[in-house]
Enzyme design. Sequence first.
Site, PDB file in Angstrom:
ATOM      1  CE  LYS A 194      -3.612   2.504   2.377  1.00  0.00           C
ATOM      2  NZ  LYS A 194      -4.281   2.349   3.482  1.00  0.00           N
ATOM      3  CE  LYS A 247      -5.917   2.032  -0.392  1.00  0.00           C
ATOM      4  NZ  LYS A 247      -6.046   1.911   1.034  1.00  0.00           N
TER       5      LYS A 247
HETATM    6  C1  PBG Z   1      -7.923   3.203   5.562  1.00  0.00           C
HETATM    7  C2  PBG Z   1      -8.043   2.907   4.133  1.00  0.00           C
HETATM    8  C3  PBG Z   1      -7.036   3.911   3.568  1.00  0.00           C
HETATM    9  C4  PBG Z   1      -8.332   3.728   2.289  1.00  0.00           C
HETATM   10  C5  PBG Z   1      -8.404   2.091   2.293  1.00  0.00           C
HETATM   11  N1  PBG Z   1      -8.147   1.875   3.038  1.00  0.00           N
HETATM   12  C6  PBG Z   1      -7.687   5.659   3.214  1.00  0.00           C
HETATM   13  C7  PBG Z   1      -5.864   5.911   3.533  1.00  0.00           C
HETATM   14  O1  PBG Z   1      -4.698   4.981   3.427  1.00  0.00           O
HETATM   15  O2  PBG Z   1      -5.196   7.081   3.326  1.00  0.00           O
HETATM   16  C8  PBG Z   1      -8.376   4.436   0.972  1.00  0.00           C
HETATM   17  C9  PBG Z   1      -9.526   3.933  -0.124  1.00  0.00           C
HETATM   18  C10 PBG Z   1      -9.084   5.118  -1.182  1.00  0.00           C
HETATM   19  O3  PBG Z   1      -8.828   6.132  -1.264  1.00  0.00           O
HETATM   20  O4  PBG Z   1     -10.628   4.560  -2.167  1.00  0.00           O
HETATM   21  N2  PBG Z   1      -6.584   2.643   6.056  1.00  0.00           N
END
Ligand code: PBG
Length: 322
Positions: A194, A247
Amino acid sequence: MFPRVRMRRLRSGEALRDLVAETELRVDDFIYPLFVGHGKGVKTEIPSMPGNYRFSVDTVVEECREVWNLGIRGVLLFGIPARKDEVGAEALSDDGIVQRTIRAIKDSVPELLLIADVCFCEYTSHGHCGVIRDGAVDNDATLALLARQSVSLSKAGVDVVAPSDMMDGRIAAVRAALDEAGFENVAILSYAAKYCSAFYGPFRDAVDSAPQFGDRKSYQMDYRNAREALREVALDVDEGADIVMVKPALSYLDVIRRVRDTANVPVAAYNVSGEYACLRAAADRGWLDGEKAMMEVLYSIKRAGADIIITYHAKDAARLLK
Ligand code: PBG
């Protein structure tokens, strides 16, 4: 080779093009993200994500019926708590918003696969993904809370937990806690690679989770790195991840491909909120054909190697694929 070889030969008609198409996109590939908060009868469109809403428990059940009837077989749940605090207490409560949502959906649409995000940024007043100690996110103190959140979601009946916090050692901690509590069949979808991305902007508006100080660079990955993603994935698989995720998706198609080529577990890609927002904004202005661009994007993620696509386009794409 020319004129003996003519690449256009196999492009000359639709049946022939379909016959030789290398990539197949199916409604089964999609997971649809849903946002649930408190109240009754709530269905508020998220301004930066047209066609996506904040629901309450009653209305999200209706939405899940529609999603299921479109052939989409899984949803990813995010909660908007009644109150945010230092530790994100509602995330741990058996009566928390996502726990209640899981029970309600399982009552009404029992076959729909329920995946719940495991993280604290939606629930904490500071907006970070874990416990703050001395002004920084404390990795090891956060692990116990992630484990508790996962067990609580499992008690509510979730099928898959999806830790998105990016703490080290979290998959092992969550797996151990689930097994200890008798939830050995609850699967873990790890947000393994991520990245710290500007493309989460609309999501943070939707759940009001922007960090109140600093940023997420000390736990989310640096977008200059791809080899590092392979280490993250290998560690998570070792720790017990059943599915790994990359992601965002679109700026990371190379990472999806490399993970697909090295890991022997299913690979998910998250086509995130900002990617959706860019495409919708351009389409809504008539600057590009929204449906065509959407399908091109989804096929590109599949072609890069994703087995599973988490996307806000899921319902629209399902209608086109039917
Ligand atoms: C929580 C999380 C996030 C997203 C999914 N789980 C936000 C972040 O890390 O700030 C983002 C999903 C999206 O932008 O569609 N940690």
